[in-house]
Design an enzyme around this catalytic site. Structure first.
Site, PDB file in Angstrom:
ATOM      1  N   CYS A   1       0.832  -1.206   0.000  1.00  0.00           N
ATOM      2  CA  CYS A   1       0.000   0.000   0.000  1.00  0.00           C
ATOM      3  C   CYS A   1       0.863   1.251   0.000  1.00  0.00           C
ATOM      4  O   CYS A   1       1.400   1.649   1.044  1.00  0.00           O
ATOM      5  CB  CYS A   1      -0.929  -0.013   1.214  1.00  0.00           C
ATOM      6  SG  CYS A   1      -2.020   1.432   1.307  1.00  0.00           S
TER       7      CYS A   1
ATOM      8  N   CYS B   1      -0.431   4.081   2.140  1.00  0.00           N
ATOM      9  CA  CYS B   1      -0.235   3.842   3.577  1.00  0.00           C
ATOM     10  C   CYS B   1       1.217   4.104   3.988  1.00  0.00           C
ATOM     11  O   CYS B   1       1.485   4.731   5.008  1.00  0.00           O
ATOM     12  CB  CYS B   1      -0.585   2.401   3.932  1.00  0.00           C
ATOM     13  SG  CYS B   1      -2.221   1.851   3.428  1.00  0.00           S
ATOM     14  N   ASP B   2       2.152   3.598   3.203  1.00  0.00           N
ATOM     15  CA  ASP B   2       3.551   3.556   3.624  1.00  0.00           C
ATOM     16  C   ASP B   2       4.504   4.388   2.779  1.00  0.00           C
ATOM     17  O   ASP B   2       5.698   4.463   3.089  1.00  0.00           O
ATOM     18  CB  ASP B   2       4.034   2.094   3.612  1.00  0.00           C
ATOM     19  CG  ASP B   2       3.193   1.200   4.511  1.00  0.00           C
ATOM     20  OD1 ASP B   2       2.790   1.676   5.583  1.00  0.00           O
ATOM     21  OD2 ASP B   2       2.948   0.043   4.138  1.00  0.00           O
TER      22      ASP B   2
END
Length: 314
Positions: A136, A139-140
């Site tokens: 992701c 997300c990261d």
């Protein structure tokens, strides 16, 4: 075998399930939440979480989900460590049977079973998850600011992840096993025009490599599928972007799913084609797939379940 009855039965314990449980419990509906295969959902395999509102500094994904579950329990949710193996949606109340043999009956049902990222299924992949390997970018991606990263895949997911990372990383290399992409043409055009992007064709990842202490990804071992040549590609991050699959295996009979097996909900609602059954989180959201959006739809599902029960005279 024990039978449990509730006004609101929630399947799944990620951000959507826990939020639905919190709202349903606060409405005095005495909900039951069944954990499922992955208690806490996808955040439990995420290390640093910096994009969930309310925290000045990064928090650990497993800790965040632990707090959500504790909050749900504190306000009155009954939580069961079980996995649902069978559902009967033919009539209300809905009947769900767990792996334990216990039966859970819900006047309403909130499906928050989530979606699972598809992984490459090579041993070193799990070792470096959270330490350079991710599924992701939104997300990261922040943790790779100014660094060089690789995105693995050739469909829309891979192109979207690669383009997203061009705003953060210094260089993005797309690695694909074929000699052309499967993504939509407009996405491909944007990708190929971006000066930060390069592509390695006809190649698969055989292994993620890196240091042991601390655990950190440093490269990929690639194999050219046409020549068989093995090479080592140095990178700071590897994003596996070969798609997601919603956890809807139990709901193929009666519940309307789209062509990718995500649950179809009414626009602006979590309602499904079955009255009294609501879907929240990644099991019905293939676009955003974020903890905060999952929590939002979990809230919606609980409020809609409450209104449905009120209309039914409960």
């Amino acid at each position: 075998m024990t039978t449990y009855h509730t006004k609101v039965l929630i399947l799944g314990s990620g951000a959507a399930g826990c939020t639905a449980a919190i709202y349903a419990a606060r409405a005095s509906l005495e909900p039951i939440m069944v954990h499922g295969m992955q208690p806490g959902g996808q955040l439990t395999i995420t290390s640093d979480v910096e994009n969930y509102p309310g925290f000045e500094h990064a928090v650990q994904g497993p800790w965040l989900m632990e707090q959500m579950e504790k909050q749900a329990a504190h306000v009155g949710t009954k939580i069961f460590h079980d996995t649902i193996m069978k559902v009967d949606l033919a009539k209300r109340p809905f009947v769900c049977t767990g792996d334990s043999g216990d039966v859970y009956i819900g006047e309403t049902l909130i499906v928050a079973t989530g979606a699972s990222a598809r992984w490459l299924a090579i041993p070193s992949e799990k070792k470096f998850q959270g330490f350079g390997v991710s599924a992701c970018a939104t997300c990261d991606g922040f943790f790779f600011k100014g660094k060089e990263v690789a995105v693995i895949g050739g469909g829309n997911s891979a192109v979207e992840e690669a383009l997203y990372m061009t705003n953060i990383a210094s260089k993005v290399t797309l690695i694909h096993r074929r000699d052309s992409l499967r993504a939509e043409k407009i996405g491909q055009e944007r990708l190929f025009k971006n000066p930060k992007v390069s592509v390695i064709w006809d190649s698969v990842v055989e292994e993620f490599t890196g240091s042991e202490d601390p655990v950190s990804l440093t490269g990929l071992r690639l194999k050219n599928v046409k020549t068989g040549v093995i090479s080592v590609f140095k990178t700071d991050g590897g994003f596996v972007a070969i798609g997601h699959h919603p956890n809807t295996q139990l709901f193929t009979n009666g519940l309307t799913l789209d062509k990718e097996n995500y649950i179809v909900t009414t626009p602006g609602s979590t309602a499904t084609n079955i009255p009294g059954l609501f879907a929240a989180g990644d099991v019905q959201d293939k676009i955003f797939r974020q903890a905060v959006t999952a929590a939002g739809t979990g809230c919606m599902a609980a409020l809609e379940a409450d209104r449905f029960l009120a209309a039914q005279g409960h």
